[in-house]
Design a protein around this motif. Structure first.
Motif, short mmCIF file in Angstrom:
data_model
loop_
_atom_site.label_atom_id
_atom_site.label_comp_id
_atom_site.label_asym_id
_atom_site.label_seq_id
_atom_site.Cartn_x
_atom_site.Cartn_y
_atom_site.Cartn_z
N SER A 10 -13.48 56.68 -14.21
CA SER A 10 -12.66 56.34 -12.68
C SER A 10 -11.27 56.93 -12.88
O SER A 10 -10.43 58.26 -11.79
CB SER A 10 -13.02 55.51 -12.20
OG SER A 10 -13.98 54.98 -11.89
N GLU A 13 -11.05 60.93 -12.77
CA GLU A 13 -11.26 61.53 -11.63
C GLU A 13 -10.01 61.62 -11.14
O GLU A 13 -10.12 62.46 -10.08
CB GLU A 13 -12.77 60.42 -10.53
CG GLU A 13 -14.26 60.75 -10.98
CD GLU A 13 -14.74 59.87 -10.32
OE1 GLU A 13 -16.07 60.36 -9.36
OE2 GLU A 13 -15.05 58.86 -10.14
N LYS A 16 -7.51 64.29 -11.92
CA LYS A 16 -7.97 65.24 -11.95
C LYS A 16 -7.55 65.60 -10.08
O LYS A 16 -6.94 66.67 -10.30
CB LYS A 16 -9.90 65.48 -11.34
CG LYS A 16 -10.34 66.64 -10.98
CD LYS A 16 -11.62 66.92 -11.08
CE LYS A 16 -11.85 67.91 -10.39
NZ LYS A 16 -13.19 68.31 -10.32
N GLU A 17 -7.97 64.68 -9.60
CA GLU A 17 -7.34 64.71 -7.91
C GLU A 17 -5.70 64.70 -7.92
O GLU A 17 -5.32 65.73 -7.10
CB GLU A 17 -7.43 63.32 -7.52
CG GLU A 17 -9.31 63.27 -6.48
CD GLU A 17 -9.75 61.71 -6.17
OE1 GLU A 17 -8.65 61.21 -6.00
OE2 GLU A 17 -10.79 61.81 -6.53
N GLU A 58 -15.75 68.32 -14.07
CA GLU A 58 -16.46 67.37 -12.85
C GLU A 58 -16.40 66.33 -13.98
O GLU A 58 -18.01 66.26 -15.20
CB GLU A 58 -18.48 68.17 -13.29
CG GLU A 58 -18.28 69.01 -12.69
CD GLU A 58 -17.78 68.35 -10.49
OE1 GLU A 58 -17.91 67.70 -9.91
OE2 GLU A 58 -16.86 69.24 -9.73
N SER A 60 -17.98 62.34 -12.91
CA SER A 60 -18.84 61.81 -11.69
C SER A 60 -18.94 59.97 -12.28
O SER A 60 -20.11 60.14 -12.70
CB SER A 60 -20.10 62.28 -10.60
OG SER A 60 -20.79 61.75 -9.81
N LYS A 132 -12.09 54.28 -3.14
CA LYS A 132 -12.20 55.30 -2.65
C LYS A 132 -11.89 56.34 -1.79
O LYS A 132 -10.95 57.02 -1.20
CB LYS A 132 -13.34 56.28 -3.39
CG LYS A 132 -13.78 56.64 -4.32
CD LYS A 132 -15.22 57.14 -5.22
CE LYS A 132 -15.46 57.17 -6.21
NZ LYS A 132 -16.67 57.75 -6.57
#
Length: 170
Positions: A10, A13, A16-17, A58, A60, A132
């Motif tokens: 997480s 993730e 990356k954002e 990627e 996830s 999220k």
């Protein structure tokens, strides 16, 4: 160990954002207008390359949801998407509506109104989805804020240029 693994994924993730947002902000920065054409082109090429490389990653973490949580997530996402799709039509209204959605996601006392309907939908989502949704709204509001600053700076520059031109004509 499983929870630590999920938490690490997480975090990746989110990283990356953050990287994508930083690259995008650099590309659209006012500072880009103050450098030479060659430097700007080189920075854009580098930013595009970094953006492309970042998008190849990627990560996830799937969230286990029951049917009601899945329905709530779809409904919350649809509500946000509707505002985003109308963003260009009325920037100020979209910002106010996004802030009311964000207020529904935070435990702090928000500055403005809270969208009660959205709040009840978000409460029906899984905890990971709630986080999220809140992060997505934070990112959208941050991007809106950055866009408004750029627009204000551009308007200020136009006014300065017009005044310079008017002074030369006098």
């Amino acid at each position: 160990r499983v929870e630590a693994f999920r938490d690490a994924a997480s975090a990746m993730e989110q990283e990356k954002e953050i990287l994508l947002e930083m690259i995008h902000n650099i590309q659209n920065s006012q500072d880009m207008r103050h450098i030479s054409e060659g430097e700007r082109e080189e920075l854009n090429l580098t930013a595009n390359r970094l953006m492309g490389r970042t998008l190849t990653v990627e990560v996830s973490v799937e969230t286990i949801r029951n049917a009601q949580q899945q329905e709530s997530l779809l409904h919350a996402t649809k509500m946000i998407d509707e505002i985003v799709n109308k963003l260009l039509d009325d920037l100020e209204d979209a910002k106010i509506r996004l802030m009311s959605l964000y207020g529904a996601c935070t435990s702090d006392v928000p500055a403005g109104p809270i969208d009660q309907k959205f709040q009840s939908v978000v409460i029906g989502c899984a905890i990971e989805d709630q986080k999220k949704i809140k992060r997505r709204l934070e990112t959208l509001l941050r991007n809106l804020e950055n866009s408004e600053k750029s627009i204000t700076l551009l308007e200020h520059q136009k006014t300065s240029v017009r005044q310079s031109c008017n002074n030369k004509h006098d």
